[in-house]
Write an enzyme that holds these catalytic residues in place. Structure first.
Site: not given
Ligand code: MEV
Length: 456
Positions: A101, A296, A312, A409
């Protein structure tokens, strides 16, 4: 035309296309590539060329990657970036991040730089206990089961000694084994609920091996326990497995500074900024829709470091989200307050990480990432990862409560769009300059690109 129609029909009904495959795992990589390209792609030659272009030219290195999983056909790249200038407990780190991202590494770096000049991050490991459970069914007198458990507890631990010997030498091992009665939730359901210290190993294999041994001992001893009836002797073990929920393997990271030092943006006063940050966190605490997105953003930072260090990330994700819901409602993982003129912002999260074993000893880039971090212990890595999550959240929420997220962004996204359009380096430079003064949207970039092309 016919081929495209055929492929369209195949997608509607995959059984038209091919028969189920037999013995696929035994085929060579070349055979697998040929088959998948021929059976499932529109242009098999192009697909084969693409897959092969991602293979490493160093045969040994490629073989290493081939053998991480089954049925490997190629490698799948993610960029590995560095977020420098993280001051954590007075030590300066450059943090490796593997993530696709755009803007995550830039945001982390921005937050790191901001807090570098304000005392950096302070962290603490609050616990390192891992959990595993033997889930079993027992039909009978619960008092007898309790007495049986007390009698066999030492045997459970003694039988696992060959597995725990080395871990104990290093100071880890089994911390405790408890019998838990879960029959109020599910008929006949009991657990051996076990706690472990696995030091620098994530400990999955160690824990699961101990648990499977506990299960065997449990069943064997039950068969020979005189006080049990025939039915009671037949303890049914359903499964033995570690838990990825590790609320006592907990790390905390914090930043703080006098409000007057929150000079992040010229457009907002430090006091208003502090209050807005606190308000944004309050919203994420009470509103699950916001909390999920808020968390998130935290996971953007956490997953990237967890992945770069060969850990992991699915386990870490599952455990952290469960923790976010521990009070009965999904809530923010970060906290903020303003008290006596000081702004404080912190995170408390559980995670089970390893810096030895697993991929950490195998993957050359993982080894390098750990080296860049100064070959940390698992405890130190927990602190670095928590900081990456906190920094990411600080960067995201501070943008959200000031300029909004899209400005930053879309600037980062601009490069992705230009790459998709196949812009040359000089076209990219011209358009990056153009979009310094214009709003980036996908269509605006396409339009500007087309115009530039038509002029040349
Ligand atoms: C995007 O990947 C993450 C954010 O949505 C996080 C947030 O809203 O806090 C920007």
């Amino acid at each position: 035309m016919f081929k495209q129609l055929y492929h369209y029909l195949c997608r509607q009904n995959p059984y038209l296309m091919t028969k189920p495959v037999e013995g696929f795992s035994k085929w060579t990589k070349e055979e697998k590539i040929d088959w998948i390209a021929a059976q499932y792609t529109l242009d098999p030659e192009a697909a084969k060329t693409l897959l092969k272009s991602y293979l490493n030219s160093d045969a040994k290195l490629q073989q290493l990657h081939d053998e991480f999983i089954e049925n490997t056909i190629t490698n799948y790249y993610l960029p590995l970036g560095i977020a420098p200038n993280f001051l954590i407990n007075e030590k300066l780190y450059a943090i490796p991040m593997a993530i696709e991202e755009s803007s995550v590494v830039a945001a982390a770096s921005r937050a790191a730089k901001f807090w570098l000049d304000r005392g950096g991050f302070k962290t603490d490991v609050l616990g390192t206990e891992k959990i595993g459970q033997v889930h079993f069914l027992y039909q009978g007198d619960v008092a007898k089961l309790r007495a049986f458990f007390i009698e066999i507890k030492d045997k459970l631990i003694a039988d696992a000694a060959p597995i725990t010997k080395n871990m104990e030498k290093r100071g880890g091992g089994i911390i405790g084994v408890e019998l838990r009665d879960k029959t109020s939730e599910l008929e006949n359901y009991f657990q051996l609920h076990c706690a472990f210290e696995t030091l620098d190993a994530m400990g999955a294999n160690f824990i699961n091996s101990c648990l499977e041994q506990f299960a065997q001992t449990l069943q064997r001893e039950a068969k020979n326990y005189d006080a049990f009836t025939e039915d009671e002797r037949n303890i049914e073990v359903v499964m033995s497995i570690l838990s990825n929920y590790v609320p006592n393997c907990l790390v905390r990271a914090e930043v703080s500074c006098p409000i007057s030092e929150l000079t992040l943006k010229a457009s907002i006063s430090p006091k208003d900024f502090a209050n807005k940050m606190v308000r944004a966190i309050e919203i994420a605490k009470v509103e699950p829709h916001r909390a999920v997105t808020h968390n998130k953003g935290i996971m953007n930072g956490i997953d990237a470091v967890v992945l770069a260090t060969g850990n992991d990330f699915r386990a870490v994700e599952a455990g952290i989200h469960a923790y976010a819901a521990k009070d009965g409602r999904y809530s923010s993982l970060t906290h903020a307050e303003v008290e006596k003129g000081v702004f404080r912002f912190w995170i408390e999260i559980p995670m089970a990480l390893g810096t030895v074993g697993g991929l950490t000893n195998l993957h050359p880039l993982v080894k390098l990432a750990l080296e860049i971090l100064g070959n940390p212990s698992a405890k130190e890595l927990m602190q670095i990862v928590a900081v990456a999550g906190l920094a990411q959240n600080f960067a995201a929420v501070s943008s959200l409560v000031t300029t909004g997220i899209q400005e930053g962004h879309m600037k980062m996204h601009l490069l992705n769009i230009l790459n998709q359009l196949g812009a040359t380096e000089s076209e990219k430079n011209i358009l990056i300059t153009h979009f310094k003064k214009n709003t980036v949207t996908h269509s605006a970039v396409v339009e500007a690109f087309d115009q530039l092309k038509s002029k040349s």
